[in-house]
Design a protein around this motif. Structure first.
Motif, short mmCIF file in Angstrom:
data_model
loop_
_atom_site.label_atom_id
_atom_site.label_comp_id
_atom_site.label_asym_id
_atom_site.label_seq_id
_atom_site.Cartn_x
_atom_site.Cartn_y
_atom_site.Cartn_z
N VAL A 44 0.83 -1.21 0.00
CA VAL A 44 0.00 0.00 0.00
C VAL A 44 0.86 1.25 0.00
CG1 VAL A 44 -1.70 1.29 1.34
CG2 VAL A 44 -1.97 -1.16 1.05
N GLY A 45 1.96 1.23 0.74
CA GLY A 45 2.86 2.38 0.76
C GLY A 45 3.48 2.64 -0.60
N GLY A 46 3.75 1.59 -1.35
CA GLY A 46 4.34 1.75 -2.67
C GLY A 46 3.34 2.19 -3.71
N LEU A 47 2.09 1.79 -3.56
CA LEU A 47 1.08 2.14 -4.55
C LEU A 47 0.55 3.56 -4.38
CD1 LEU A 47 -1.11 -1.08 -4.65
CD2 LEU A 47 0.48 -0.28 -6.39
N GLY A 48 0.44 4.04 -3.17
CA GLY A 48 -0.18 5.33 -2.93
C GLY A 48 -1.69 5.15 -2.84
N TRP A 49 -2.39 6.25 -2.62
CA TRP A 49 -3.84 6.14 -2.40
C TRP A 49 -4.60 5.83 -3.68
CZ3 TRP A 49 -7.49 9.34 -4.55
CH2 TRP A 49 -7.04 10.52 -5.12
N LYS A 50 -4.13 6.32 -4.82
CA LYS A 50 -4.82 6.02 -6.09
C LYS A 50 -4.65 4.55 -6.47
CE LYS A 50 -4.30 10.62 -8.02
NZ LYS A 50 -3.65 11.43 -9.06
N GLY A 51 -3.45 4.05 -6.34
CA GLY A 51 -3.20 2.65 -6.66
C GLY A 51 -3.94 1.71 -5.73
N THR A 52 -4.02 2.09 -4.45
CA THR A 52 -4.75 1.27 -3.49
C THR A 52 -6.24 1.24 -3.83
OG1 THR A 52 -3.14 1.84 -1.79
CG2 THR A 52 -5.24 0.92 -1.04
N GLY A 53 -6.79 2.40 -4.21
CA GLY A 53 -8.20 2.46 -4.61
C GLY A 53 -8.48 1.61 -5.82
N ILE A 54 -7.60 1.66 -6.80
CA ILE A 54 -7.77 0.85 -8.00
C ILE A 54 -7.68 -0.63 -7.66
CG2 ILE A 54 -6.68 0.25 -10.21
CD1 ILE A 54 -5.96 3.24 -10.47
N LEU A 55 -6.75 -1.00 -6.78
CA LEU A 55 -6.62 -2.39 -6.37
C LEU A 55 -7.90 -2.89 -5.69
CD1 LEU A 55 -4.78 -4.89 -6.06
CD2 LEU A 55 -4.03 -3.92 -3.88
N ILE A 56 -8.47 -2.08 -4.82
CA ILE A 56 -9.72 -2.46 -4.15
C ILE A 56 -10.85 -2.62 -5.15
CG2 ILE A 56 -11.48 -1.64 -2.53
CD1 ILE A 56 -9.16 -0.42 -0.90
N ILE A 57 -10.96 -1.69 -6.11
CA ILE A 57 -12.01 -1.77 -7.12
C ILE A 57 -11.85 -3.03 -7.97
CG2 ILE A 57 -12.86 -0.68 -9.25
CD1 ILE A 57 -12.34 2.03 -7.86
N VAL A 58 -10.63 -3.36 -8.35
CA VAL A 58 -10.38 -4.57 -9.15
C VAL A 58 -10.77 -5.82 -8.36
CG1 VAL A 58 -8.54 -5.98 -10.13
CG2 VAL A 58 -8.63 -3.54 -10.63
N ILE A 59 -10.45 -5.85 -7.08
CA ILE A 59 -10.81 -7.02 -6.26
C ILE A 59 -12.32 -7.15 -6.15
CG2 ILE A 59 -10.74 -7.94 -3.90
CD1 ILE A 59 -7.86 -6.84 -3.75
N VAL A 60 -13.02 -6.03 -5.91
CA VAL A 60 -14.48 -6.08 -5.79
C VAL A 60 -15.11 -6.49 -7.12
CG1 VAL A 60 -16.53 -4.64 -5.43
CG2 VAL A 60 -14.59 -4.45 -3.88
N LEU A 61 -14.65 -5.92 -8.23
CA LEU A 61 -15.20 -6.29 -9.53
C LEU A 61 -14.91 -7.75 -9.87
CD1 LEU A 61 -14.45 -3.12 -11.68
CD2 LEU A 61 -16.66 -3.89 -10.79
N GLY A 62 -13.73 -8.23 -9.50
CA GLY A 62 -13.41 -9.63 -9.72
C GLY A 62 -14.32 -10.55 -8.93
N PHE A 63 -14.64 -10.17 -7.71
CA PHE A 63 -15.56 -10.97 -6.90
C PHE A 63 -16.96 -10.97 -7.51
CE2 PHE A 63 -18.68 -11.29 -3.45
CZ PHE A 63 -18.35 -12.55 -2.98
N ILE A 64 -17.41 -9.82 -8.02
CA ILE A 64 -18.74 -9.73 -8.64
C ILE A 64 -18.80 -10.59 -9.89
CG2 ILE A 64 -20.33 -8.17 -9.83
CD1 ILE A 64 -19.47 -6.01 -7.80
N VAL A 65 -17.79 -10.50 -10.74
CA VAL A 65 -17.75 -11.29 -11.97
C VAL A 65 -17.72 -12.78 -11.63
CG1 VAL A 65 -16.30 -11.88 -13.96
CG2 VAL A 65 -16.74 -9.49 -13.39
N TYR A 66 -16.93 -13.15 -10.65
CA TYR A 66 -16.85 -14.56 -10.25
C TYR A 66 -18.20 -15.05 -9.74
CZ TYR A 66 -15.62 -18.71 -7.59
OH TYR A 66 -15.56 -19.99 -7.10
N SER A 67 -18.88 -14.25 -8.92
CA SER A 67 -20.15 -14.69 -8.37
C SER A 67 -21.25 -14.76 -9.43
CB SER A 67 -20.58 -13.77 -7.22
OG SER A 67 -20.81 -12.47 -7.68
N VAL A 68 -21.18 -13.92 -10.46
CA VAL A 68 -22.20 -13.95 -11.51
C VAL A 68 -21.99 -15.15 -12.43
CG1 VAL A 68 -22.96 -12.75 -13.61
CG2 VAL A 68 -22.66 -11.48 -11.49
N PHE A 69 -20.76 -15.42 -12.83
CA PHE A 69 -20.52 -16.46 -13.82
C PHE A 69 -20.36 -17.87 -13.22
CE2 PHE A 69 -19.10 -12.80 -16.41
CZ PHE A 69 -19.96 -13.00 -17.47
N PHE A 70 -20.03 -17.99 -11.97
CA PHE A 70 -19.74 -19.30 -11.40
C PHE A 70 -20.72 -19.69 -10.28
CE2 PHE A 70 -15.63 -17.90 -13.11
CZ PHE A 70 -15.43 -18.93 -14.01
N ARG A 71 -21.96 -19.29 -10.44
CA ARG A 71 -22.99 -19.70 -9.48
C ARG A 71 -23.67 -20.94 -9.93
NH1 ARG A 71 -26.20 -14.97 -6.39
NH2 ARG A 71 -24.47 -14.62 -5.03
#
Length: 71
Positions: A44-71
């Protein structure tokens, strides 16, 4: 450099160094584990606040895509 004019990253590093001086046994264990696994603080220290926000968004979107396609 005074403590008032230091950046948040410098303050974090200074506090981490002070903690390591106080706990030498934990420092050895932490160093061994950090070498193998890395550290969330370093990531997190290396990414900064923008990179951390993008990482969180990617994780959340990945979870949503996984839950939609693999139910």
């Amino acid at each position: 450099m005074s403590k008032d004019s230091e950046t948040p990253e410098e303050r974090r590093e200074r506090l981490r160094q002070e903690e390591w001086k106080d706990n030498l046994g934990g420092n050895l264990n932490d160093s061994l584990n950090r070498g193998n696994n890395g550290s969330l603080v370093d990531l997190v220290g290396g990414l900064g606040w923008k990179g951390t926000g993008i990482l969180i968004i990617v994780i959340v979107l990945g979870f949503i895509v996984y839950s939609v396609f693999f139910r």
